[in-house]
Design a protein around this motif. Structure first.
Motif, PDB file in Angstrom:
ATOM      1  N   GLU A   3       0.825  -1.209   0.000  1.00 13.53           N
ATOM      2  CA  GLU A   3       0.000   0.000   0.000  1.00 13.53           C
ATOM      3  C   GLU A   3       0.857   1.256   0.000  1.00 13.53           C
ATOM      4  O   GLU A   3       0.553   2.237  -0.695  1.00 13.53           O
ATOM      5  N   LYS A   4       1.945   1.241   0.743  1.00 13.46           N
ATOM      6  CA  LYS A   4       2.816   2.416   0.838  1.00 13.46           C
ATOM      7  C   LYS A   4       3.610   2.648  -0.452  1.00 13.46           C
ATOM      8  O   LYS A   4       3.938   3.790  -0.797  1.00 13.46           O
ATOM      9  N   LEU A   5       3.931   1.563  -1.163  1.00 18.08           N
ATOM     10  CA  LEU A   5       4.754   1.692  -2.377  1.00 18.08           C
ATOM     11  C   LEU A   5       3.915   1.903  -3.637  1.00 18.08           C
ATOM     12  O   LEU A   5       4.475   2.202  -4.692  1.00 18.08           O
ATOM     13  N   ALA A   6       2.608   1.748  -3.527  1.00 14.76           N
ATOM     14  CA  ALA A   6       1.732   1.897  -4.697  1.00 14.76           C
ATOM     15  C   ALA A   6       1.905   3.288  -5.303  1.00 14.76           C
ATOM     16  O   ALA A   6       1.885   4.297  -4.607  1.00 14.76           O
ATOM     17  N   GLY A   7       2.115   3.325  -6.600  1.00 13.96           N
ATOM     18  CA  GLY A   7       2.227   4.606  -7.282  1.00 13.96           C
ATOM     19  C   GLY A   7       3.635   5.156  -7.382  1.00 13.96           C
ATOM     20  O   GLY A   7       3.852   6.175  -8.043  1.00 13.96           O
ATOM     21  N   ILE A   8       4.621   4.503  -6.751  1.00 11.42           N
ATOM     22  CA  ILE A   8       6.009   4.961  -6.863  1.00 11.42           C
ATOM     23  C   ILE A   8       6.621   4.298  -8.092  1.00 11.42           C
ATOM     24  O   ILE A   8       6.745   3.075  -8.164  1.00 11.42           O
ATOM     25  N   ALA A   9       7.005   5.100  -9.065  1.00 14.42           N
ATOM     26  CA  ALA A   9       7.528   4.571 -10.332  1.00 14.42           C
ATOM     27  C   ALA A   9       8.867   3.881 -10.140  1.00 14.42           C
ATOM     28  O   ALA A   9       9.712   4.331  -9.355  1.00 14.42           O
ATOM     29  N   GLY A  10       9.055   2.781 -10.857  1.00 16.14           N
ATOM     30  CA  GLY A  10      10.345   2.095 -10.861  1.00 16.14           C
ATOM     31  C   GLY A  10      10.596   1.202  -9.669  1.00 16.14           C
ATOM     32  O   GLY A  10      11.720   0.752  -9.453  1.00 16.14           O
ATOM     33  N   VAL A  11       9.538   0.897  -8.895  1.00 17.89           N
ATOM     34  CA  VAL A  11       9.678   0.062  -7.692  1.00 17.89           C
ATOM     35  C   VAL A  11       8.963  -1.271  -7.922  1.00 17.89           C
ATOM     36  O   VAL A  11       7.863  -1.318  -8.461  1.00 17.89           O
ATOM     37  N   LEU A  12       9.607  -2.347  -7.513  1.00 18.06           N
ATOM     38  CA  LEU A  12       9.020  -3.675  -7.629  1.00 18.06           C
ATOM     39  C   LEU A  12       8.979  -4.331  -6.257  1.00 18.06           C
ATOM     40  O   LEU A  12      10.008  -4.451  -5.588  1.00 18.06           O
ATOM     41  N   LEU A  13       7.791  -4.727  -5.821  1.00 19.44           N
ATOM     42  CA  LEU A  13       7.636  -5.453  -4.568  1.00 19.44           C
ATOM     43  C   LEU A  13       7.562  -6.938  -4.889  1.00 19.44           C
ATOM     44  O   LEU A  13       6.726  -7.377  -5.681  1.00 19.44           O
ATOM     45  N   GLU A  14       8.443  -7.712  -4.261  1.00 15.00           N
ATOM     46  CA  GLU A  14       8.531  -9.145  -4.549  1.00 15.00           C
ATOM     47  C   GLU A  14       8.388  -9.936  -3.252  1.00 15.00           C
ATOM     48  O   GLU A  14       9.200  -9.785  -2.339  1.00 15.00           O
ATOM     49  N   ARG A  15       7.382 -10.782  -3.171  1.00 16.81           N
ATOM     50  CA  ARG A  15       7.188 -11.611  -1.987  1.00 16.81           C
ATOM     51  C   ARG A  15       7.804 -12.981  -2.217  1.00 16.81           C
ATOM     52  O   ARG A  15       7.562 -13.651  -3.219  1.00 16.81           O
TER      53      ARG A  15
END
Length: 275
Positions: A129-141
């Motif tokens: 939720e906090k990283l949503a909308g930040i360009a160039g970021v990938l969240l990997e679980r």
């Protein structure tokens, strides 16, 4: 193998190339090797997206040849199933999530901190939720960790990622943040790391013996735990072209040199050095 004394945190510029010291590293007659390898940045180049890190056929063949002569384990920050699929070599040990999830032949199996999976689930949701909308970021679980990759983010994006990761970690004291190459990783805050995983594997596989020489090759800061674990009884080789403090004894400049080293290592093994 002769071990020269050295500062355990020597800059990489002060330590020799493993290619130039093969005769020092290779086991003498009556001794044998056990080899531990990182994946990203060691067997494959660092790439813009984790999915693009593909093991070359020639490197896979080099590892297969090695595994036919001695015990081999791959320790990666990737998920266990992911690293096993990418390497695709039977008969070796795989350790995913920086050693939190281990599987190998003959029933070798270990998972660490499974009780903290619900906390990782909650942290993943909050961080997403906090990283949503930040360009160039990938969240990997992964099963036992959460990675926030910011290799393609701009400076303001990196600042936002850092703030978000710190906030989520502060809310979940059972987790810790480790830093890698353009990535933050949240994982269970327990006394476990790649060094502990290597020590467990040496004991579990019956390799805690004087005639066995453990050798670990890796490029990341998380690999320093393994280098430190082997300082007094094995060999650490850091893969980097940057100058940084390291507990490794030797260096290689990149995956191409790693492949060459593995091939030359097998070529200079004495008779009787097989597992």
């Amino acid at each position: 193998m002769t071990k020269a004394s050295r500062n355990p945190n020597s800059p990489t510029a002060e330590i020799p190339s493993a290619l130039n010291r093969l005769r020092e590293i290779a086991p003498t007659r009556g001794r044998r090797l056990a080899v531990f390898l990182d994946y990203d940045g060691t067997l494959t180049p660092i790439v813009s997206h984790p999915a693009h890190a593909v093991l070359s056929d020639s490197t896979r063949q080099a590892v297969q040849t090695l595994a036919a002569r001695m015990p081999v384990a791959i320790l990666s920050g990737r998920d266990l199933d992911d690293i096993r699929r990418r390497v695709d070599i039977d008969g070796i040990v795989y350790a995913g999530s920086h050693g939190f999830d281990i599987a190998g032949p003959h029933g070798v199996r270990k998972q660490v901190a499974s009780e903290l999976l619900p906390i990782l689930d909650a942290a993943e949701k909050e961080l997403g939720e906090k990283l949503a909308g930040i360009a160039g970021v990938l969240l990997e679980r992964k099963r036992f960790s959460i990675s926030a990759h910011y290799r393609q983010a701009d400076e303001s994006g990196v600042i936002k990622v850092t703030r978000a990761v710190n906030e989520v970690t502060a809310c979940h004291r059972e987790l810790r943040t480790i830093t890698g190459k353009k990535v933050y990783e949240l994982q269970p805050d327990i006394d476990w790391n790649k060094g502990k995983a290597v020590a467990w594997l040496l004991e579990t596989l019956g390799l805690e013996q004087p005639e066995v020489l453990p050798l670990y090759i890796g490029d990341d800061l998380t690999d320093e735990d393994a280098f430190r674990a082997l300082e007094k009884r094995g060999v650490g080789i850091v893969v980097t072209e940057e100058m940084r403090p390291t507990a490794a004894r030797y260096a290689l400049k990149g995956p191409a040199e790693v492949e060459r080293f593995l091939r030359e290592l097998v070529a200079c093994l004495p008779a009787g050095a097989d597992s």
